[in-house]
Design an enzyme around this catalytic site. Sequence first.
Site, short mmCIF file in Angstrom:
data_model
loop_
_atom_site.label_atom_id
_atom_site.label_comp_id
_atom_site.label_asym_id
_atom_site.label_seq_id
_atom_site.Cartn_x
_atom_site.Cartn_y
_atom_site.Cartn_z
N HIS A 19 14.45 -13.32 29.12
CA HIS A 19 13.32 -12.39 29.06
C HIS A 19 12.02 -13.13 28.73
CE1 HIS A 19 11.42 -8.43 28.35
NE2 HIS A 19 10.73 -9.08 27.43
N GLU A 20 12.05 -13.91 27.66
CA GLU A 20 10.83 -14.59 27.23
C GLU A 20 10.41 -15.67 28.21
OE1 GLU A 20 9.15 -13.27 25.02
OE2 GLU A 20 10.69 -11.96 24.17
N HIS A 23 8.02 -14.11 30.70
CA HIS A 23 6.65 -14.03 30.18
C HIS A 23 5.98 -15.41 30.19
CE1 HIS A 23 7.04 -9.89 29.01
NE2 HIS A 23 7.92 -10.11 28.05
#
Length: 361
Positions: A19-20, A23
Site C-alpha cells: 500500500h505505502e 503512495h
Amino acid sequence: MLFTIGVTILVLGVLIFVHELGHFMAAKAVGIEVPRFSIGLGPKMFGFRRGETEYVLSWLPLGGYVKMAGMADEEVTSKLEGGLEKRAPSSRDFEAKPVWARTLVILAGVIMNWLFAIGAFTALAVETGVLEPLVGEVTEGSPAEAAGLQPGDLIRAIDGTAVGEPTHVTLLIQRKPGEPVDILVERDGEMVRLRATPEPVEQYSEIARESLTVGRIGITVGADSTRAVGPVEALGQGWGQTVYWTGTVIRFLKDLVTGRSSVRELGGPIMIGQISGEAARGGIWPLLAFMAVISINLAVLNLLPIPVLDGGHLVFLLIEGVRGRALSLDQRLRWTTAGMVVVVGLMIWAIGNDLMRLFRL
C-alpha cells in the site's frame, strides 16, 4: 504461537508495504519530496537513509505511512514520529502540486492493494486451477428443487453478482434468508434464470459469538469441479475474484449500517493473525488467497471518507476542486486529528472483539 505471530507480521508487513509503496512511487513520479517511508507507526525502531528519504521500521505494527513534504497532516505524523521539524515551503510540497497529481498519489495505495489481489488470485488460478460453482446434489423438497435447480447446473450469478467459485454462492445466499434471490445458471450451453427463496436457518458464528440467521437453499456446490486454466483465463479469474471480494466488503459495511450484520463480526490484528496461521498451515496458496482478501479489505477501508485515511484526503481534494481553493490548514488539521481519534477508536473496538473471541467472553 511463535509461528502464528511470525505469519501475522509477514502478512501485515507485506500488505502495508504494498500500500505505502503505491503512495511512494506516485509521489516520486509527480515530483513530491518524501522525507520518510515508514512500516509501522510511532517512534523509529531502526532505519536507513537513501537520498532524501529515510526508510524506517517503527514500533507500532498497526499500519504505515509515507510522509510527504508540505502535506496537511504532516504535523500529525511528525508527532507520531516524536517531533515536528519546521521547514520552508517548496515547489516539491504535496500542497504545491495540482489536484490531479495529489489525487493520483492518494489513490495509488489502494490501487496497489487491488493489483496485489489480482496478481495473487491470478497466480492461484494458474497453480491450483479453478473450482467451479457446479451444482452437485439438490435436496428433495428444498427451495433449490422448487426453483428448478438441477445437478450439473453451473451457477454464473446470484442477484446479478457474478460468481466464480463455490464460496461466492454460499456467501451470497447466506445473506438473504427469507428473501427471493435470482440465480443465473448455465445448463447444456444455455443460460437459464431461476428464482429461489433461501430458508432461514440459525447458525452460530464463532466470529460474532452469537447465533445468526442465514439463508440456505439445499444444494452442494463445487465438488470435483476443478479445472486447469491458462494464463489469460487465470488473469480473468484474478480480476473477477478481486471484483467479487471488493463487492463483498462493501456489502458487509452496508450491512453493518443497516443492522443486517453485527458489529461483533468486526475483527482486528488478532483475528487476522489466527486466520493467517491457519491458512499458512495449509500451504503457500491458501495463505496467498487470504492475503489477497485482506489486501482488498485494506483498499476498501482506506477509501472510507474519514480524515487521516485516503478517503478523507480525497474528500478534501474534492472540496478543493469544487470550491476552487482548499480548506484552511487549521481546518484540515482539526479534521485529520478527529479522524485519527475515530480510527484509533475503531481499532480498539476491533481488538476488543478479538480479545473477547480469544477468551470466549
